[in-house]
Design an enzyme around this catalytic site. Structure first.
Site, PDB file in Angstrom:
ATOM      1  N   SER A  58       3.351  10.741  -8.559  1.00 38.42           N
ATOM      2  CA  SER A  58       4.146  11.167  -9.585  1.00 38.42           C
ATOM      3  C   SER A  58       3.158  11.253 -10.984  1.00 38.42           C
ATOM      4  O   SER A  58       3.409  12.229 -11.628  1.00 38.42           O
ATOM      5  CB  SER A  58       5.224  10.004 -10.112  1.00 38.42           C
ATOM      6  OG  SER A  58       5.903   9.624  -9.038  1.00 38.42           O
ATOM      7  N   GLU A 118       8.113  17.151  -4.788  1.00 36.40           N
ATOM      8  CA  GLU A 118       8.222  18.051  -5.902  1.00 36.40           C
ATOM      9  C   GLU A 118       8.866  17.435  -7.052  1.00 36.40           C
ATOM     10  O   GLU A 118       9.741  17.976  -7.689  1.00 36.40           O
ATOM     11  CB  GLU A 118       9.254  19.277  -5.478  1.00 36.40           C
ATOM     12  CG  GLU A 118       8.486  20.274  -4.489  1.00 36.40           C
ATOM     13  CD  GLU A 118       8.503  21.810  -4.863  1.00 36.40           C
ATOM     14  OE1 GLU A 118       8.687  22.175  -5.939  1.00 36.40           O
ATOM     15  OE2 GLU A 118       8.326  22.474  -3.795  1.00 36.40           O
ATOM     16  N   VAL A 168      -2.013  18.730  -4.146  1.00 40.77           N
ATOM     17  CA  VAL A 168      -2.161  17.735  -5.609  1.00 40.77           C
ATOM     18  C   VAL A 168      -2.065  16.525  -5.169  1.00 40.77           C
ATOM     19  O   VAL A 168      -2.818  15.847  -5.800  1.00 40.77           O
ATOM     20  CB  VAL A 168      -0.896  18.232  -6.304  1.00 40.77           C
ATOM     21  CG1 VAL A 168      -1.084  17.754  -7.642  1.00 40.77           C
ATOM     22  CG2 VAL A 168      -1.260  19.798  -6.851  1.00 40.77           C
ATOM     23  N   THR A 223      11.952  24.705 -17.763  1.00 42.86           N
ATOM     24  CA  THR A 223      11.615  23.328 -17.180  1.00 42.86           C
ATOM     25  C   THR A 223      12.808  22.523 -17.220  1.00 42.86           C
ATOM     26  O   THR A 223      12.880  21.594 -16.291  1.00 42.86           O
ATOM     27  CB  THR A 223      10.255  22.866 -18.211  1.00 42.86           C
ATOM     28  OG1 THR A 223       9.328  23.667 -17.991  1.00 42.86           O
ATOM     29  CG2 THR A 223       9.902  21.590 -17.652  1.00 42.86           C
ATOM     30  N   TRP A 259      -0.118  13.514   1.899  1.00 42.35           N
ATOM     31  CA  TRP A 259       1.387  14.265   2.090  1.00 42.35           C
ATOM     32  C   TRP A 259       1.178  15.633   1.774  1.00 42.35           C
ATOM     33  O   TRP A 259       2.097  16.246   1.245  1.00 42.35           O
ATOM     34  CB  TRP A 259       2.267  13.698   1.037  1.00 42.35           C
ATOM     35  CG  TRP A 259       2.511  12.191   1.030  1.00 42.35           C
ATOM     36  CD1 TRP A 259       2.187  11.348   0.162  1.00 42.35           C
ATOM     37  CD2 TRP A 259       2.999  11.480   2.227  1.00 42.35           C
ATOM     38  NE1 TRP A 259       2.471  10.000   0.377  1.00 42.35           N
ATOM     39  CE2 TRP A 259       3.105  10.107   1.715  1.00 42.35           C
ATOM     40  CE3 TRP A 259       3.518  11.867   3.522  1.00 42.35           C
ATOM     41  CZ2 TRP A 259       3.350   9.022   2.624  1.00 42.35           C
ATOM     42  CZ3 TRP A 259       3.720  10.629   4.212  1.00 42.35           C
ATOM     43  CH2 TRP A 259       3.624   9.434   3.952  1.00 42.35           C
ATOM     44  N   ARG A 311      11.412  29.777 -20.708  1.00 38.77           N
ATOM     45  CA  ARG A 311      10.913  28.548 -20.203  1.00 38.77           C
ATOM     46  C   ARG A 311      12.184  27.708 -19.416  1.00 38.77           C
ATOM     47  O   ARG A 311      12.946  27.601 -20.310  1.00 38.77           O
ATOM     48  CB  ARG A 311      10.371  27.768 -21.261  1.00 38.77           C
ATOM     49  CG  ARG A 311       9.676  26.390 -20.714  1.00 38.77           C
ATOM     50  CD  ARG A 311       8.720  25.810 -21.852  1.00 38.77           C
ATOM     51  NE  ARG A 311       8.308  24.599 -21.582  1.00 38.77           N
ATOM     52  CZ  ARG A 311       8.877  23.225 -21.671  1.00 38.77           C
ATOM     53  NH1 ARG A 311      10.033  23.226 -22.369  1.00 38.77           N
ATOM     54  NH2 ARG A 311       8.250  22.456 -21.384  1.00 38.77           N
TER      55      ARG A 311
HETATM   56  C1  LIG Z   1       7.314  14.967   3.291  1.00 38.34           C
HETATM   57  C2  LIG Z   1       6.578  15.023   2.066  1.00 38.34           C
HETATM   58  C3  LIG Z   1       5.874  16.271   1.720  1.00 38.34           C
HETATM   59  C4  LIG Z   1       5.136  16.385   0.557  1.00 38.34           C
HETATM   60  N1  LIG Z   1       4.630  17.759   0.199  1.00 38.34           N
HETATM   61  C5  LIG Z   1       3.588  17.638  -0.780  1.00 38.34           C
HETATM   62  C6  LIG Z   1       2.769  19.046  -0.985  1.00 38.34           C
HETATM   63  O1  LIG Z   1       2.728  19.783  -0.203  1.00 38.34           O
HETATM   64  N2  LIG Z   1       1.963  18.816  -1.911  1.00 38.34           N
HETATM   65  C7  LIG Z   1       1.931  17.722  -2.624  1.00 38.34           C
HETATM   66  O2  LIG Z   1       0.833  17.885  -3.516  1.00 38.34           O
HETATM   67  N3  LIG Z   1       2.347  16.731  -2.453  1.00 38.34           N
HETATM   68  C8  LIG Z   1       3.493  16.735  -1.567  1.00 38.34           C
HETATM   69  N4  LIG Z   1       4.095  15.370  -1.212  1.00 38.34           N
HETATM   70  C9  LIG Z   1       3.967  14.417  -2.206  1.00 38.34           C
HETATM   71  C10 LIG Z   1       5.147  14.089  -3.049  1.00 38.34           C
HETATM   72  O3  LIG Z   1       5.214  15.181  -4.072  1.00 38.34           O
HETATM   73  C11 LIG Z   1       5.036  12.538  -3.760  1.00 38.34           C
HETATM   74  O4  LIG Z   1       5.131  11.736  -2.770  1.00 38.34           O
HETATM   75  C12 LIG Z   1       5.844  12.566  -4.783  1.00 38.34           C
HETATM   76  O5  LIG Z   1       5.574  13.069  -6.002  1.00 38.34           O
HETATM   77  C13 LIG Z   1       6.007  10.821  -5.266  1.00 38.34           C
HETATM   78  O6  LIG Z   1       4.752  10.393  -5.246  1.00 38.34           O
HETATM   79  P1  LIG Z   1       4.218   8.963  -4.869  1.00 38.34           P
HETATM   80  O7  LIG Z   1       4.562   9.177  -3.201  1.00 38.34           O
HETATM   81  O8  LIG Z   1       2.694   8.818  -4.993  1.00 38.34           O
HETATM   82  O9  LIG Z   1       5.230   7.738  -5.332  1.00 38.34           O
HETATM   83  P2  LIG Z   1       4.880   7.139  -6.653  1.00 38.34           P
HETATM   84  O10 LIG Z   1       4.367   7.934  -7.589  1.00 38.34           O
HETATM   85  O11 LIG Z   1       4.108   5.890  -6.308  1.00 38.34           O
HETATM   86  O12 LIG Z   1       6.371   6.595  -7.083  1.00 38.34           O
HETATM   87  C14 LIG Z   1       6.844   5.390  -6.227  1.00 38.34           C
HETATM   88  C15 LIG Z   1       8.285   5.156  -7.130  1.00 38.34           C
HETATM   89  O13 LIG Z   1       8.199   4.975  -8.384  1.00 38.34           O
HETATM   90  C16 LIG Z   1       8.893   5.736  -8.945  1.00 38.34           C
HETATM   91  N5  LIG Z   1       8.274   6.060 -10.483  1.00 38.34           N
HETATM   92  C17 LIG Z   1       6.602   6.330 -10.634  1.00 38.34           C
HETATM   93  N6  LIG Z   1       6.504   6.831 -11.922  1.00 38.34           N
HETATM   94  C18 LIG Z   1       7.830   6.496 -12.459  1.00 38.34           C
HETATM   95  C19 LIG Z   1       8.277   6.773 -13.939  1.00 38.34           C
HETATM   96  N7  LIG Z   1       7.240   7.160 -15.008  1.00 38.34           N
HETATM   97  N8  LIG Z   1       9.350   6.513 -14.210  1.00 38.34           N
HETATM   98  C20 LIG Z   1      10.127   6.235 -13.246  1.00 38.34           C
HETATM   99  N9  LIG Z   1       9.827   5.997 -12.205  1.00 38.34           N
HETATM  100  C21 LIG Z   1       8.897   6.115 -11.649  1.00 38.34           C
HETATM  101  C22 LIG Z   1       8.887   7.133  -8.485  1.00 38.34           C
HETATM  102  O14 LIG Z   1      10.059   7.671  -8.703  1.00 38.34           O
HETATM  103  C23 LIG Z   1       9.080   6.525  -6.979  1.00 38.34           C
HETATM  104  O15 LIG Z   1      10.378   5.818  -6.827  1.00 38.34           O
HETATM  105  C24 LIG Z   1       5.075  15.570  -0.268  1.00 38.34           C
HETATM  106  C25 LIG Z   1       5.521  14.168   0.181  1.00 38.34           C
HETATM  107  C26 LIG Z   1       6.270  13.871   1.242  1.00 38.34           C
HETATM  108  C27 LIG Z   1       6.767  12.449   1.776  1.00 38.34           C
END
Ligand SMILES: Cc1cc2nc3c(=O)[nH]c(=O)nc-3n(C[C@H](O)[C@H](O)[C@H](O)COP(=O)(O)OP(=O)(O)OC[C@H]3O[C@@H](n4cnc5c(N)ncnc54)[C@H](O)[C@@H]3O)c2cc1C
Length: 380
Positions: free
Chosen positions: A132, A363, A125, A313, A156, A311
């Protein structure tokens, strides 16, 4: 009626997982952390013992375990090593969208073979520009006759280097935000799929994370999960099942860190006494123990809710947020209890601190869990 006693079956399953973690995972966890080698032999044994693919329906030969039973098992696997636990449990995250939204034919085609052989699958995803903000994804699937043409990039993705298929979320209507997203099952060997190099991560190094590029990948219509436009909901629903499980592995890691801290506090002396005699140290351990216990209760409650068909959530977000933050704090404090030794690779807690950090990120970050909690409480 409230009860905290595990049934005899649950106790047996917990023991199976605990023994597996102690005898198979722990002895090699450090080695996998150092080398980053995929724990294939452990995965094969876990598969044989029924510690993988726990959500696959009975109609496909699966165990169709409750989320609570799976959480009880995953706490133990997480106690063994959360890097290996992530490798073991990544399948469930990719399988749940198929379980909840797939047709009986899709179940047979994609889930049943996973009970015949230790195959892997991944949940794809996240993208380079959208983690996020899932709805900000740019991967597109354009309908052409009875096929979709998939183009885009994922980032990732856990287990991507070993997966036989991916659950992929793509835009089928670029102007409709999250309502324009659709879920697909994409075979890893489809022409146009390129898997990137293994990422060199800080922690959970036994697990495998990679990027995936899709270039004019043809996906037959029969690989679409549910209706067009329902993919976002399907992808988010998977987290209702898996966030309690990630939280359970956090409890396992926290428990491991606390056990090391207690043992060390008893044997290490300073100022003529064992360091555990100092309130500064014993209070850290007291906070570890009470927060781990509270995190476990949230795991069980969030799992229980979805098992009752309700639910969950909000509870899943409570559990993931609290357990991830607890696990990070406990691991950090365990390093503190070890003093200088805690900072050194000869001792077990620095690995736990590195492994814990990702719990607050994947997650759904701890901030995103708070966003969900706030939204659920304030907007109903
Ligand atoms: C080791 C590893 C394994 C993973 N496995 C998978 C997988 O199997 N499948 C998959 O799809 N993804 C996977 N991921 C991705 C992971 O889910 C994302 O890294 C995570 O959701 C954060 O997204 P981002 O890295 O783009 O950070 P960003 O979304 O850019 O966030 C950066 C910072 O901003 C903050 N932030 C963003 N939006 C908001 C908001 N609205 N309010 C407050 N704070 C906010 C975040 O909390 C974070 O601190 C994995 C990541 C890693 C590192």
């Amino acid at each position: 009626m409230i009860g905290f006693e595990l049934s005899e079956e649950q106790q047996q399953f917990q023991k199976l997982a605990r023994d597996f973690a102690a005898n198979e995972i722990r002895p090699v966890a450090g080695q996998h952390d150092e080398s980053g080698e995929w724990p294939l032999a452990i995965l094969e044994k876990a598969w044989e013992l029924g510690l993988m693919n726990t959500k696959i329906p009975a109609s496909c030969g699966g165990m169709e375990l409750s989320v609570l039973d799976t959480a009880i098992m995953e706490e133990e696997i997480g106690w063994g090593c959360t890097g290996i636990a992530t490798a073991i449990t990544a399948n469930t995250l990719a399988q749940v969208p198929v379980v909840v939204a797939g047709t009986p034919e899709q179940h047979q085609k994609w889930l049943a073979p996973m009970m015949e052989a230790p195959l892997m699958c991944s949940y794809a995803v996240t993208e380079p520009g959208a983690g996020s903000d899932v709805a900000g994804a740019k991967t597109v699937a354009v309908k052409k006759g009875d096929k979709y043409i998939l183009n885009g990039q994922k980032m990732w993705i856990t287990g991507a280097g070993h997966a036989s298929w991916f659950f992929v979320l793509a835009k089928t209507d670029a102007d409709a935000g999250h309502r324009g997203m659709t879920g697909f099952i994409v075979p890893a060997d489809a022409p146009g799929v390129t898997i990137g190099k293994k990422e060199n991560n800080m922690g959970q190094r036994a697990s495998d994370t990679r990027g995936i590029t899709f270039e004019d990948v043809e996906i037959p219509e029969e690989n679409r999960l549910g209706e067009e436009g329902k993919g976002f909901l399907i992808a988010m629903k998977a987290f209702d099942y898996t966030r309690p499980l990630v939280a359970a592995t956090c409890v396992g890691l926290g428990r491991a860190a606390m056990e090391h801290a207690i043992a060390y506090a008893k044997e290490r002396n300073a100022f003529g006494r064992s360091i555990g005699d100092f309130q500064g140290v014993s209070f850290m351990i007291a906070d570890m123990a009470s927060d781990i216990e509270a995190a476990r209760m949230l795991v069980w409650k969030s799992a229980y809710e979805i098992d009752q068909g309700r639910r969950n959530t909000l509870y899943a977000a409570y559990a993931k947020r609290f357990a991830a933050d607890t696990c990070m704090r406990v691991a950090t404090d365990a390093v503190q209890v070890f003093g200088g030794n805690g900072f050194n690779k000869e001792y077990p807690v620095e690995k736990l601190m590195r492994d814990a950090k990702i719990m607050q990120i994947y997650e759904g970050t701890s901030q995103i869990q708070r966003v969900i909690i706030g939204r659920e409480l304030l907007n109903g």
